[in-house]
Write an enzyme that holds these catalytic residues in place. Structure first.
Site, PDB file in Angstrom:
ATOM      1  N   ASP A 196      71.427  91.237  41.992  1.00 40.25           N
ATOM      2  CA  ASP A 196      72.751  90.607  42.079  1.00 40.25           C
ATOM      3  C   ASP A 196      73.816  91.603  41.636  1.00 40.25           C
ATOM      4  OD1 ASP A 196      71.166  88.506  42.575  1.00 40.25           O
ATOM      5  OD2 ASP A 196      71.935  87.207  40.982  1.00 40.25           O
TER       6      ASP A 196
ATOM      7  N   ASP B  89      77.028  92.835  43.569  1.00 35.95           N
ATOM      8  CA  ASP B  89      78.391  92.685  43.041  1.00 35.95           C
ATOM      9  C   ASP B  89      79.146  94.010  43.092  1.00 35.95           C
ATOM     10  OD1 ASP B  89      77.847  90.099  42.532  1.00 35.95           O
ATOM     11  OD2 ASP B  89      77.555  90.328  40.374  1.00 35.95           O
TER      12      ASP B  89
ATOM     13  N   SER C 121      75.717  61.057  68.192  1.00 33.51           N
ATOM     14  CA  SER C 121      74.716  60.881  67.137  1.00 33.51           C
ATOM     15  C   SER C 121      73.399  60.551  67.817  1.00 33.51           C
ATOM     16  CB  SER C 121      75.146  59.814  66.153  1.00 33.51           C
ATOM     17  OG  SER C 121      75.065  58.575  66.769  1.00 33.51           O
ATOM     18  N   LEU C 122      72.378  60.306  67.046  1.00 31.53           N
ATOM     19  CA  LEU C 122      71.058  60.053  67.616  1.00 31.53           C
ATOM     20  C   LEU C 122      70.691  58.593  67.430  1.00 31.53           C
ATOM     21  CD1 LEU C 122      69.130  63.121  66.147  1.00 31.53           C
ATOM     22  CD2 LEU C 122      69.871  62.804  68.504  1.00 31.53           C
TER      23      LEU C 122
ATOM     24  N   GLU D 120      61.841  68.408  64.340  1.00 30.41           N
ATOM     25  CA  GLU D 120      62.605  69.098  63.292  1.00 30.41           C
ATOM     26  C   GLU D 120      62.834  68.112  62.151  1.00 30.41           C
ATOM     27  OE1 GLU D 120      66.384  70.552  64.826  1.00 30.41           O
ATOM     28  OE2 GLU D 120      65.422  70.758  66.772  1.00 30.41           O
TER      29      GLU D 120
ATOM     30  N   LYS E  86      65.032  65.925  59.817  1.00 30.36           N
ATOM     31  CA  LYS E  86      66.375  65.350  59.900  1.00 30.36           C
ATOM     32  C   LYS E  86      67.036  65.578  58.549  1.00 30.36           C
ATOM     33  CE  LYS E  86      68.882  61.284  61.460  1.00 30.36           C
ATOM     34  NZ  LYS E  86      70.006  61.466  60.576  1.00 30.36           N
TER      35      LYS E  86
ATOM     36  N   ASP F 246      69.731  65.541  55.648  1.00 33.46           N
ATOM     37  CA  ASP F 246      70.688  64.528  55.239  1.00 33.46           C
ATOM     38  C   ASP F 246      71.970  65.184  54.720  1.00 33.46           C
ATOM     39  OD1 ASP F 246      71.542  62.005  55.011  1.00 33.46           O
ATOM     40  OD2 ASP F 246      70.354  61.473  53.239  1.00 33.46           O
TER      41      ASP F 246
ATOM     42  N   ARG G 164      82.245  66.367  62.438  1.00 32.76           N
ATOM     43  CA  ARG G 164      81.971  65.495  63.575  1.00 32.76           C
ATOM     44  C   ARG G 164      83.107  64.501  63.811  1.00 32.76           C
ATOM     45  NH1 ARG G 164      78.467  61.370  65.997  1.00 32.76           N
ATOM     46  NH2 ARG G 164      78.581  59.988  64.214  1.00 32.76           N
TER      47      ARG G 164
ATOM     48  N   GLU H 202      73.908  71.319  60.307  1.00 32.47           N
ATOM     49  CA  GLU H 202      74.114  70.372  59.216  1.00 32.47           C
ATOM     50  C   GLU H 202      74.476  71.102  57.927  1.00 32.47           C
ATOM     51  OE1 GLU H 202      73.639  67.415  60.482  1.00 32.47           O
ATOM     52  OE2 GLU H 202      73.351  66.001  58.835  1.00 32.47           O
TER      53      GLU H 202
ATOM     54  N   TYR I 103      71.019  73.868  64.383  1.00 31.14           N
ATOM     55  CA  TYR I 103      69.928  73.330  65.210  1.00 31.14           C
ATOM     56  C   TYR I 103      70.309  73.143  66.674  1.00 31.14           C
ATOM     57  CZ  TYR I 103      72.353  69.123  63.411  1.00 31.14           C
ATOM     58  OH  TYR I 103      73.282  68.205  63.017  1.00 31.14           O
TER      59      TYR I 103
ATOM     60  N   LYS J 292      63.083  66.151  69.828  1.00 31.29           N
ATOM     61  CA  LYS J 292      63.896  66.537  70.982  1.00 31.29           C
ATOM     62  C   LYS J 292      62.999  67.016  72.113  1.00 31.29           C
ATOM     63  CE  LYS J 292      67.525  68.181  67.887  1.00 31.29           C
ATOM     64  NZ  LYS J 292      68.075  69.347  67.216  1.00 31.29           N
TER      65      LYS J 292
ATOM     66  N   LYS K  73      63.258  57.545  61.393  1.00 33.20           N
ATOM     67  CA  LYS K  73      63.675  57.471  59.983  1.00 33.20           C
ATOM     68  C   LYS K  73      62.516  56.975  59.130  1.00 33.20           C
ATOM     69  CE  LYS K  73      67.919  56.766  59.023  1.00 33.20           C
ATOM     70  NZ  LYS K  73      69.231  57.246  58.746  1.00 33.20           N
TER      71      LYS K  73
ATOM     72  N   CYS L 241      74.909  53.547  16.037  1.00 31.28           N
ATOM     73  CA  CYS L 241      73.734  54.115  16.709  1.00 31.28           C
ATOM     74  C   CYS L 241      72.529  53.199  16.523  1.00 31.28           C
ATOM     75  CB  CYS L 241      73.441  55.502  16.155  1.00 31.28           C
ATOM     76  SG  CYS L 241      71.879  56.176  16.734  1.00 31.28           S
TER      77      CYS L 241
ATOM     78  N   CYS M  34      69.922  55.250  14.063  1.00 33.24           N
ATOM     79  CA  CYS M  34      70.167  55.609  12.661  1.00 33.24           C
ATOM     80  C   CYS M  34      71.299  54.797  12.031  1.00 33.24           C
ATOM     81  CB  CYS M  34      70.492  57.096  12.549  1.00 33.24           C
ATOM     82  SG  CYS M  34      72.098  57.500  13.248  1.00 33.24           S
TER      83      CYS M  34
ATOM     84  N   CYS N 280      76.552  59.443  19.072  1.00 30.58           N
ATOM     85  CA  CYS N 280      76.242  59.166  17.674  1.00 30.58           C
ATOM     86  C   CYS N 280      76.643  60.412  16.897  1.00 30.58           C
ATOM     87  CB  CYS N 280      74.739  58.907  17.527  1.00 30.58           C
ATOM     88  SG  CYS N 280      74.180  59.069  15.824  1.00 30.58           S
TER      89      CYS N 280
ATOM     90  N   CYS O  64      70.570  62.326  12.886  1.00 30.73           N
ATOM     91  CA  CYS O  64      69.985  61.140  13.517  1.00 30.73           C
ATOM     92  C   CYS O  64      68.567  61.458  14.010  1.00 30.73           C
ATOM     93  CB  CYS O  64      70.861  60.707  14.691  1.00 30.73           C
ATOM     94  SG  CYS O  64      70.139  59.389  15.679  1.00 30.73           S
TER      95      CYS O  64
HETATM   96  S1  IVH Z   1      70.510  67.047  66.702  1.00 28.96           S
HETATM   97  C1  IVH Z   1      73.143  65.124  70.128  1.00 28.96           C
HETATM   98  N1  IVH Z   1      68.966  67.807  64.747  1.00 28.96           N
HETATM   99  O1  IVH Z   1      71.594  63.431  62.404  1.00 28.96           O
HETATM  100  C2  IVH Z   1      72.457  65.066  68.822  1.00 28.96           C
HETATM  101  N2  IVH Z   1      70.713  66.260  64.261  1.00 28.96           N
HETATM  102  O2  IVH Z   1      71.890  60.733  63.724  1.00 28.96           O
HETATM  103  C3  IVH Z   1      72.605  66.292  68.074  1.00 28.96           C
HETATM  104  N3  IVH Z   1      70.873  65.618  61.915  1.00 28.96           N
HETATM  105  O3  IVH Z   1      74.787  63.730  63.785  1.00 28.96           O
HETATM  106  C4  IVH Z   1      72.017  66.190  66.732  1.00 28.96           C
HETATM  107  N4  IVH Z   1      69.216  66.875  61.204  1.00 28.96           N
HETATM  108  O4  IVH Z   1      74.258  64.996  61.618  1.00 28.96           O
HETATM  109  C5  IVH Z   1      70.014  67.037  65.110  1.00 28.96           C
HETATM  110  N5  IVH Z   1      67.568  68.619  63.089  1.00 28.96           N
HETATM  111  C6  IVH Z   1      68.591  67.852  63.457  1.00 28.96           C
HETATM  112  C7  IVH Z   1      69.317  67.061  62.538  1.00 28.96           C
HETATM  113  C8  IVH Z   1      70.366  66.260  62.989  1.00 28.96           C
HETATM  114  C9  IVH Z   1      70.163  66.026  60.871  1.00 28.96           C
HETATM  115  C10 IVH Z   1      71.978  64.646  61.847  1.00 28.96           C
HETATM  116  C11 IVH Z   1      73.218  65.061  62.565  1.00 28.96           C
HETATM  117  C12 IVH Z   1      73.442  64.031  63.605  1.00 28.96           C
HETATM  118  C13 IVH Z   1      72.699  62.882  63.048  1.00 28.96           C
HETATM  119  C14 IVH Z   1      72.279  61.981  64.177  1.00 28.96           C
END
Ligand code: IVH
Length: 669
Positions: A33, A37, A82-83, A113, A115, A117, A136, A178, A230, A294, A318, A410, A413, A428, A433
Site C-alpha cells: 500500500d 501511495d 428488471s427481471l 450468475e 444475483k 443485492d 436505473r 451492480e 454483468y 440467462k 430467489k 446499571c 453493578c 454505565c 463494573c
Molecule cells: S441482469 C435485463 N444479472 O437484479 C436484466 N441482474 O431483478 C438485466 N441483479 O435490476 C439484469 N445481479 O439490479 C442481472 N447477475 C445479475 C444480477 C442482476 C443482480 C439485479 C439488477 C436487476 C435486478 C433484476
C-alpha cells in the site's frame, strides 16, 4: 519541459492503473500500500505543478472537487429492465419450457450468475473513457451519478484501445452491473455511524444505495463501494454471440466480473448450481439473494423478446427469505465491554432458515423507538448471511404491550447510567463494573485477539465473581490450583487453560492491541497500529497528533486511543500487561515517533542537487518525518531544489520554512 513531464505523468498513470486493477479487481496486489501511495503522491504532485496536464481519466481524479447540487436526470440508451422473479423449481421449469417452445429448440444453454443485492447502474465509455454512470431510476430515466461512480476503485476510468479489439473496437459502448457494499465495509460503516451518533443503515444494499446518491463524492470515496459488471451493449446489442463470452470479455477488458458464474448445458445443471449456492453464499463477503439465469445465445435474445417489464431470456431465482415471526418475551439492557447498555430482545425460540434464534439485538434506544417494539409484541425476524438476526418490524401489537425503558442504574453493578449529549448510547459509568470486566475478558481471549482456548463464558463469570481476576492482566497470575478450585474445573482442563494462557504471552502485537479493547480499534486498525508503532509502549506514548498522522487512522479513532491511554485505570492495567506479555518485536513499516524529524511534515519540491526524490523521502521517513504532496499550514518544512515551482510560492505565502538539501541533511544528522 512539458513533454518530459507529460511522459512521466502518463507512465505513472499507467502504473497506477495496473496496480489498481491488481488490487481492486484481481485482489492480488504486486506492491505494498505504501509503494502505491508513493506513486499516487508523485502523480498528484506533478499534476499540481502542471494542472493543464490533468485529464478526467487520471487515477488522481477519482475524487472530484465540489459537492454536486443535484444529479441530472438522464434517459437510458436502452431501457433498464428488471427481471421476473421465480421462487420455486416448478416456476423455473416453466421458464425453461417457454424458452424452448419460443425458440423452437430442444435444449438451451444457460449462464447462471449470482444475483447481487445492490443497485444496478449503466456506464457509458466514449473513446475508452468513462463518461456517464446512471442509476436505473424508473428504468427509462435515471440519475447521472458519474462523480460518485468514479470513486469506485475497481472500476476502470479508461480502457486501452487494444483491449477493445474483442468487441471490434467500438467508439463507444455501455456496460451494466451492480454496485454493492461488502458486509465488512457495511459493518465498519455502521460501527462508525453508531459511534458518531448517526442512524445506522439497515443492510448493505441500503447503505450502497444511500452512498451512491450522496452529493459529496469525497464522502462516497470513503464508503468502500464495489461494482460487478454483468452486461455489455455495443450499438445497443450484446457484442458477442454468447453471454458467457461477453462476461469473459468484460473481465479480459479489465472490468470486475463476478467469478461465480457457470455455463450450464442442461437445465439440471442450472438446478445444481442453485442448490450449490444456497448455503455457499453465506461465505461471501457480499449479499446474494438468488441466482440469475440467462439464455447463453444472445442472438436468441431478440427472438425471445421482452414482456412489458422484463426480458423473456432471463429470470431470477430467489432463495426463500430467512425470515420468521415470533414473540418478544422480554427486552433487557445488556452491558458491553465499554459499558454501553444495549437493548436485547429475548424471544420465543424460533427457526429462521435452519438456525434457532432466541435473542436479537435492538442496537440502541433509537432503534427501539423506530421499530416501536414493546414486550409482548410479535415481530418479524430476518437473518442474512452470518450476520446476527435483525428485527425487521412489528407484525402484531400486543394489546397490553409493555414499553422498554432504559434503566437508570446499571443492571449489573447498580452504577449510574448516563447518555452523553449527542450520543445514541447509554453507558454505565462505573469503570469497575463486573459486566464490563467480563466482556473485556471475553474480548481479550477471543479467537482473533489473544486466542485463549478454554476461557469460556461460565469460567469468566466465576473468575470475576470470585475476584480472582480484576483486569485482563490478572489472567497471567492465575495458578492451576486456583483454577481447579472453581466449579466444573478438573485438573486436566485447568492445566490446559494455564497452557493456553502461557502460550498467549507471546501473541503478536496486533492481537494484543486488538485484545486490549481500545474504543474504535478493530482488527484492521490494530494491525495498522502494530506496524506503525512496533510496541505497546510506543503506542501508549503516542500523542493524539501522532496517532492522527498514521495512515488509515481517523481523527475520532486517534482521539479514542489517546483518551484510552489517559485513563489512569487503563494505564495501570497496561503496566501489568507489559510485565506479563513477551510480545515479539513487530516489524515497523514506518519508524515514526522517533528520530530527529519525529512528527515533522515535510514537502519536497524541485530537483535536489544530490538526492533523488525517492531517496530524500526515504531519508526523511527513516528520521521519523513524513513527506506529503502539498503545502499547507501544517507543513513544517519545504525542501526546495532547482526549478521549484508553485509549492515554493505557496510556502512563502503561508510563511512555511523553506530549506535546501544541505539544511535537510543537517536536520537529519
Ligand atoms: S441482469 C435485463 N444479472 O437484479 C436484466 N441482474 O431483478 C438485466 N441483479 O435490476 C439484469 N445481479 O439490479 C442481472 N447477475 C445479475 C444480477 C442482476 C443482480 C439485479 C439488477 C436487476 C435486478 C433484476
Amino acid at each position: 519541459m512539458p513533454s518530459q513531464v507529460a511522459k512521466e505523468i502518463e507512465k505513472l498513470r499507467e502504473e497506477i492503473r495496473r496496480h489498481e486493477y491488481r488490487y481492486y479487481v484481481l485482489d492480488d496486489p504486486e506492491i505494498s500500500d505504501r509503494q502505491f501511495d508513493l506513486l499516487m503522491e508523485r502523480l498528484q504532485e506533478l499534476e499540481a505543478e502542471h494542472p493543464k496536464l490533468i485529464t478526467p481519466d487520471s487515477p488522481s481524479q477519482r475524487v472530484g472537487g465540489q459537492p454536486a447540487a443535484e444529479f441530472p436526470q438522464v434517459r437510458h440508451s436502452t431501457p433498464m429492465m428488471s427481471l421476473d422473479n421465480t421462487y420455486s423449481v416448478d416456476e423455473l421449469r416453466d421458464f425453461d419450457r417457454r424458452v424452448r417452445e419460443l425458440s423452437g429448440r430442444e435444449q438451451v444453454d444457460y449462464v447462471t450468475e449470482l444475483k447481487l443485492d445492490g443497485l444496478s447502474m449503466a456506464l457509458t465509455y466514449e473513446h475508452g473513457v468513462l463518461t456517464h454512470g446512471v442509476t436505473r431510476g424508473d428504468g427509462v430515466r435515471g440519475e447521472d451519478v458519474t462523480p460518485n461512480l468514479r470513486t469506485i476503485r475497481s472500476l476502470p476510468l479508461r480502457i486501452e484501445p487494444a483491449k477493445l479489439r474483442v468487441w471490434n473496437s467500438p467508439e463507444s459502448f455501455e456496460v451494466r452491473g451492480e454496485v454493492i457494499m461488502g458486509r465488512k465495509a457495511f459493518e465498519q460503516l455502521n460501527a462508525q455511524r453508531e459511534a458518531a451518533g448517526e442512524p445506522k443503515f439497515a443492510n448493505p444494499r441500503n447503505s450502497a444505495a444511500g452512498s451512491i446518491r450522496l452529493l459529496d463524492s469525497r464522502i462516497v470515496a470513503q464508503r468502500k463501494l464495489d461494482i460487478f459488471l454483468y452486461f455489455a451493449l455495443v450499438n445497443g446489442v450484446p457484442p458477442l454471440a454468447e453471454h458467457s463470452k461477453v462476461l469473459d470479455s468484460l473481465a479480459a477488458i479489465g472490468f470486475k466480473v463476478n467469478p461465480h458464474r457457470k455455463l450450464c448445458h442442461s437445465f439440471d445443471e442450472v438446478l445444481e448450481y442453485i442448490q450449490e449456492w444456497e448455503t455457499k453464499r453465506d461465505q461471501l463477503d457480499y449479499e446474494t439473494d438468488g441466482i440469475v439465469i440467462k439464455v447463453n445465445d444472445t442472438r436468441l435474445w431478440r427472438e425471445l423478446g421482452w414482456t412489458a417489464k422484463s426480458p423473456r431470456w432471463a429470470v431470477a431465482f430467489k432463495y426463500p427469505a430467512r425470515q420468521a415471526t415470533t414473540v418478544v418475551k422480554d427486552i433487557r439492557a445488556q452491558v458491553g465491554r465499554t459499558g454501553t447498555l444495549t437493548p436485547v430482545a429475548d424471544l420465543e425460540p424460533v427457526d429462521v432458515g435452519g438456525v434457532t434464534v432466541s435473542h436479537a439485538t435492538l442496537h440502541n434506544m433509537d432503534e427501539v423507538e423506530r421499530l416501536g417494539v414493546k414486550i409482548g409484541d410479535t415481530i418479524l425476524l430476518q437473518r442474512a448471511g452470518e450476520v446476527i438476526p435483525q428485527v425487521v418490524k412489528v407484525t402484531k401489537r400486543a394489546p397490553d404491550g409493555r414499553a422498554f425503558e432504559m434503566p437508570k442504574r446499571c443492571p449489573v453493578c447498580g452504577g449510574e447510567v448516563f447518555r452523553a449529549e449527542g450520543e445514541v448510547a447509554y453507558r454505565c459509568m462505573n469503570k469497575a463494573c463486573p459486566a464490563q470486566l467480563k466482556e473485556s475478558l471475553r474480548h481479550f481471549a477471543a479467537r482473533h485477539a489473544m486466542d485463549i482456548d478454554g476461557l469460556g463464558d461460565a469460567l469468566v463469570d466465576q473468575l470475576v465473581e470470585t475476584k480472582l481476576v480484576r483486569d485482563v492482566a490478572d489472567l497471567y497470575t492465575l495458578t492451576a490450583d486456583q483454577l481447579e478450585a472453581l466449579e466444573r474445573m478438573g485438573e486436566k482442563s485447568a492445566a490446559n487453560l494455564i497452557g493456553e494462557i502461557e502460550r498467549s504471552r507471546t501473541a503478536d502485537l496486533a492481537r494484543a492491541i486488538y485484545g486490549i479493547g481500545i474504543p474504535f480499534v478493530g482488527e484492521r486498525t490494530a494491525q495498522v497500529l502494530a506496524e506503525h508503532f512496533g510496541s505497546l509502549a510506543n503506542l501508549e506514548r503516542a500523542t493524539e497528533a501522532e496517532l492522527d498522522e498514521v495512515n488509515e487512522i481517523g481523527e475520532k479513532t486517534a482521539s479514542g486511543i489517546a483518551e484510552f491511554f489517559r485513563e489512569p485505570r487503563n494505564l495501570k492495567v497496561m503496566e501489568k500487561l507489559k510485565e506479563q506479555l513477551k510480545i515479539p518485536a513487530a516489524e515497523r513499516k514506518k519508524p515514526k515517533g522517533a528520530g530527529p524529524l519525529a512528527g515533522k511534515i515535510i514537502v519536497l519540491t524541485g530537483t535536489l542537487p544530490t538526492y533523488s526524490r525517492e531517496d530524500a523521502k526515504r531519508m526523511i521517513e527513516d528520521a521519523g518525518g513524513r513527506v506529503t504532496g502539498s503545502v499547507s499550514k501544517k507543513t513544517d518544512y519545504v525542501v526546495a531544489g532547482e526549478e521549484a515551482g508553485s509549492k515554493l510560492e505557496k510556502a512563502k505565502s503561508l510563511g512555511v520554512k523553506v530549506i535546501d538539501e544541505k539544511a535537510l541533511l543537517s536536520l537529519v544528522e
